[in-house]
Design a protein around this motif. Sequence first.
Motif, PDB file in Angstrom:
ATOM      1  N   TRP A 175       0.858  -1.266  -0.049  1.00  0.00           N
ATOM      2  CA  TRP A 175      -0.091   0.035  -0.130  1.00  0.00           C
ATOM      3  C   TRP A 175       1.033   1.187   0.032  1.00  0.00           C
ATOM      4  CZ3 TRP A 175      -5.293   0.630   2.512  1.00  0.00           C
ATOM      5  CH2 TRP A 175      -5.305   1.728   2.988  1.00  0.00           C
ATOM      6  N   ILE A 176       0.885   1.999  -1.070  1.00  0.00           N
ATOM      7  CA  ILE A 176       1.555   3.262  -0.849  1.00  0.00           C
ATOM      8  C   ILE A 176       0.680   4.322  -0.870  1.00  0.00           C
ATOM      9  CG2 ILE A 176       3.285   4.632  -2.393  1.00  0.00           C
ATOM     10  CD1 ILE A 176       3.914   1.826  -3.919  1.00  0.00           C
ATOM     11  N   ASN A 177       0.746   5.117   0.167  1.00  0.00           N
ATOM     12  CA  ASN A 177      -0.087   6.367   0.203  1.00  0.00           C
ATOM     13  C   ASN A 177       0.798   7.576   0.351  1.00  0.00           C
ATOM     14  OD1 ASN A 177      -1.853   8.441   1.435  1.00  0.00           O
ATOM     15  ND2 ASN A 177      -2.149   7.120   3.522  1.00  0.00           N
ATOM     16  N   THR A 178       0.714   8.343  -0.776  1.00  0.00           N
ATOM     17  CA  THR A 178       1.245   9.503  -1.158  1.00  0.00           C
ATOM     18  C   THR A 178       0.483  10.655  -0.884  1.00  0.00           C
ATOM     19  OG1 THR A 178       2.656   8.455  -2.773  1.00  0.00           O
ATOM     20  CG2 THR A 178       2.677  10.767  -2.761  1.00  0.00           C
ATOM     21  N   PHE A 179       0.729  11.702   0.299  1.00  0.00           N
ATOM     22  CA  PHE A 179       0.062  12.781   0.496  1.00  0.00           C
ATOM     23  C   PHE A 179       0.607  13.847  -0.263  1.00  0.00           C
ATOM     24  CE2 PHE A 179      -0.664  10.441   4.056  1.00  0.00           C
ATOM     25  CZ  PHE A 179      -1.399  10.856   4.941  1.00  0.00           C
ATOM     26  N   THR A 180      -0.287  14.440  -1.217  1.00  0.00           N
ATOM     27  CA  THR A 180       0.251  15.478  -2.218  1.00  0.00           C
ATOM     28  C   THR A 180       0.236  16.746  -1.603  1.00  0.00           C
ATOM     29  OG1 THR A 180      -1.911  15.374  -3.028  1.00  0.00           O
ATOM     30  CG2 THR A 180      -0.221  14.187  -4.429  1.00  0.00           C
ATOM     31  N   ALA A 181      -0.650  17.020  -0.269  1.00  0.00           N
ATOM     32  CA  ALA A 181      -0.721  18.318   0.215  1.00  0.00           C
ATOM     33  C   ALA A 181      -1.163  17.798   1.463  1.00  0.00           C
ATOM     34  CB  ALA A 181      -1.739  19.199  -0.571  1.00  0.00           C
ATOM     35  N   VAL A 182      -0.763  18.770   2.488  1.00  0.00           N
ATOM     36  CA  VAL A 182      -1.598  18.519   3.838  1.00  0.00           C
ATOM     37  C   VAL A 182      -2.261  19.988   4.288  1.00  0.00           C
ATOM     38  CG1 VAL A 182      -1.245  18.476   6.240  1.00  0.00           C
ATOM     39  CG2 VAL A 182       0.053  16.988   4.862  1.00  0.00           C
ATOM     40  N   HIS A 183      -3.502  19.973   4.347  1.00  0.00           N
ATOM     41  CA  HIS A 183      -4.135  21.106   4.822  1.00  0.00           C
ATOM     42  C   HIS A 183      -4.254  21.544   6.162  1.00  0.00           C
ATOM     43  CE1 HIS A 183      -4.724  20.562   0.320  1.00  0.00           C
ATOM     44  NE2 HIS A 183      -5.339  19.682   0.632  1.00  0.00           N
ATOM     45  N   ASP A 184      -4.290  20.505   6.901  1.00  0.00           N
ATOM     46  CA  ASP A 184      -4.613  20.803   8.667  1.00  0.00           C
ATOM     47  C   ASP A 184      -3.733  19.838   9.156  1.00  0.00           C
ATOM     48  OD1 ASP A 184      -5.852  20.663  11.039  1.00  0.00           O
ATOM     49  OD2 ASP A 184      -7.883  21.533  10.003  1.00  0.00           O
TER      50      ASP A 184
ATOM     51  N   GLY B  12       6.772   9.056   6.469  1.00  0.00           N
ATOM     52  CA  GLY B  12       7.240  10.224   6.706  1.00  0.00           C
ATOM     53  C   GLY B  12       7.586  11.064   5.413  1.00  0.00           C
ATOM     54  N   ALA B  13       8.385  12.229   5.722  1.00  0.00           N
ATOM     55  CA  ALA B  13       9.029  13.066   4.454  1.00  0.00           C
ATOM     56  C   ALA B  13       9.699  12.501   3.671  1.00  0.00           C
ATOM     57  CB  ALA B  13       9.503  14.452   5.030  1.00  0.00           C
ATOM     58  N   PRO B  14       9.709  12.504   2.378  1.00  0.00           N
ATOM     59  CA  PRO B  14      10.681  11.705   1.731  1.00  0.00           C
ATOM     60  C   PRO B  14      12.269  12.191   2.011  1.00  0.00           C
ATOM     61  CG  PRO B  14       8.864  12.553   0.235  1.00  0.00           C
ATOM     62  CD  PRO B  14       9.030  13.370   1.705  1.00  0.00           C
ATOM     63  N   ALA B  15      13.147  11.448   1.839  1.00  0.00           N
ATOM     64  CA  ALA B  15      14.544  11.729   2.231  1.00  0.00           C
ATOM     65  C   ALA B  15      15.082  12.183   1.228  1.00  0.00           C
ATOM     66  CB  ALA B  15      15.258  10.288   2.587  1.00  0.00           C
ATOM     67  N   ALA B  16      14.812  11.992  -0.177  1.00  0.00           N
ATOM     68  CA  ALA B  16      15.267  12.656  -1.318  1.00  0.00           C
ATOM     69  C   ALA B  16      14.183  12.681  -2.255  1.00  0.00           C
ATOM     70  CB  ALA B  16      16.461  12.094  -1.602  1.00  0.00           C
ATOM     71  N   VAL B  17      14.060  13.877  -3.057  1.00  0.00           N
ATOM     72  CA  VAL B  17      13.017  13.700  -4.189  1.00  0.00           C
ATOM     73  C   VAL B  17      14.060  13.707  -5.550  1.00  0.00           C
ATOM     74  CG1 VAL B  17      11.383  15.096  -5.515  1.00  0.00           C
ATOM     75  CG2 VAL B  17      11.260  14.785  -2.881  1.00  0.00           C
ATOM     76  N   LEU B  18      14.165  12.661  -6.202  1.00  0.00           N
ATOM     77  CA  LEU B  18      14.859  12.801  -7.376  1.00  0.00           C
ATOM     78  C   LEU B  18      14.114  12.957  -8.625  1.00  0.00           C
ATOM     79  CD1 LEU B  18      16.796   9.204  -6.316  1.00  0.00           C
ATOM     80  CD2 LEU B  18      17.448  11.660  -5.924  1.00  0.00           C
ATOM     81  N   GLU B  19      12.767  12.940  -8.731  1.00  0.00           N
ATOM     82  CA  GLU B  19      12.168  13.218 -10.063  1.00  0.00           C
ATOM     83  C   GLU B  19      10.805  13.473  -9.334  1.00  0.00           C
ATOM     84  OE1 GLU B  19      12.014  10.729 -13.108  1.00  0.00           O
ATOM     85  OE2 GLU B  19      14.088  10.031 -12.982  1.00  0.00           O
ATOM     86  N   GLY B  20       9.906  14.457 -10.180  1.00  0.00           N
ATOM     87  CA  GLY B  20       8.727  14.801  -9.736  1.00  0.00           C
ATOM     88  C   GLY B  20       8.609  15.729  -8.679  1.00  0.00           C
TER      89      GLY B  20
ATOM     90  N   GLY C 207      -8.394  17.188   5.444  1.00  0.00           N
ATOM     91  CA  GLY C 207      -7.195  17.736   6.083  1.00  0.00           C
ATOM     92  C   GLY C 207      -6.111  17.378   5.136  1.00  0.00           C
ATOM     93  N   ALA C 208      -6.204  16.471   4.133  1.00  0.00           N
ATOM     94  CA  ALA C 208      -5.189  16.525   3.164  1.00  0.00           C
ATOM     95  C   ALA C 208      -5.466  15.740   1.729  1.00  0.00           C
ATOM     96  CB  ALA C 208      -4.027  15.334   3.550  1.00  0.00           C
ATOM     97  N   THR C 209      -4.682  16.202   0.921  1.00  0.00           N
ATOM     98  CA  THR C 209      -5.077  15.483  -0.600  1.00  0.00           C
ATOM     99  C   THR C 209      -4.168  14.523  -0.645  1.00  0.00           C
ATOM    100  OG1 THR C 209      -5.692  17.589  -1.051  1.00  0.00           O
ATOM    101  CG2 THR C 209      -5.278  15.955  -2.833  1.00  0.00           C
ATOM    102  N   ARG C 210      -4.509  13.219  -1.016  1.00  0.00           N
ATOM    103  CA  ARG C 210      -3.508  12.027  -1.095  1.00  0.00           C
ATOM    104  C   ARG C 210      -3.825  11.171  -2.310  1.00  0.00           C
ATOM    105  NH1 ARG C 210      -4.966   8.364   3.455  1.00  0.00           N
ATOM    106  NH2 ARG C 210      -6.958   8.404   2.793  1.00  0.00           N
ATOM    107  N   GLU C 211      -3.026  10.231  -2.634  1.00  0.00           N
ATOM    108  CA  GLU C 211      -2.999   9.414  -3.661  1.00  0.00           C
ATOM    109  C   GLU C 211      -2.788   8.056  -3.036  1.00  0.00           C
ATOM    110  OE1 GLU C 211      -0.753  10.382  -7.078  1.00  0.00           O
ATOM    111  OE2 GLU C 211      -1.955  11.877  -7.481  1.00  0.00           O
TER     112      GLU C 211
END
Length: 97
Positions: free
Chosen positions: A6-15, A41-49, A85-89
């Motif tokens: 299960w991969i849960n990606t928060f694209t934005a946190v609003h609250d 948690g937060a990504p350790a590094a963003v290599l693309e996107g 409170g958040a936008t996710r995929e």
Amino acid sequence: MPRAYWINTFTAVHDEAKLAAYVELAGPAMREGGGRFLARGAPAAVLEGPDTPRITVIEFPDADTAVAAYHSPAYQRALEALGDGATREIRVVDALE
């Protein structure tokens, strides 16, 4: 059936308060549903996107179990707490054999 992730990606946190309430409920719901947290948690590094504030990876015995955990009453309570409170995929992918 292969394990699934299960991969849960928060694209934005609003609250942040709603996110905290969600996290308190979602963790136990996922474990009760057969999940095992591998990363969160937060990504350790963003290599693309685009950068994302939070990612969660949970291992399940199989995809059906992951989907059932999403629809469980315990996880639905977590979703109610999160609300807008958040936008996710969320994706469930099968592991390689």
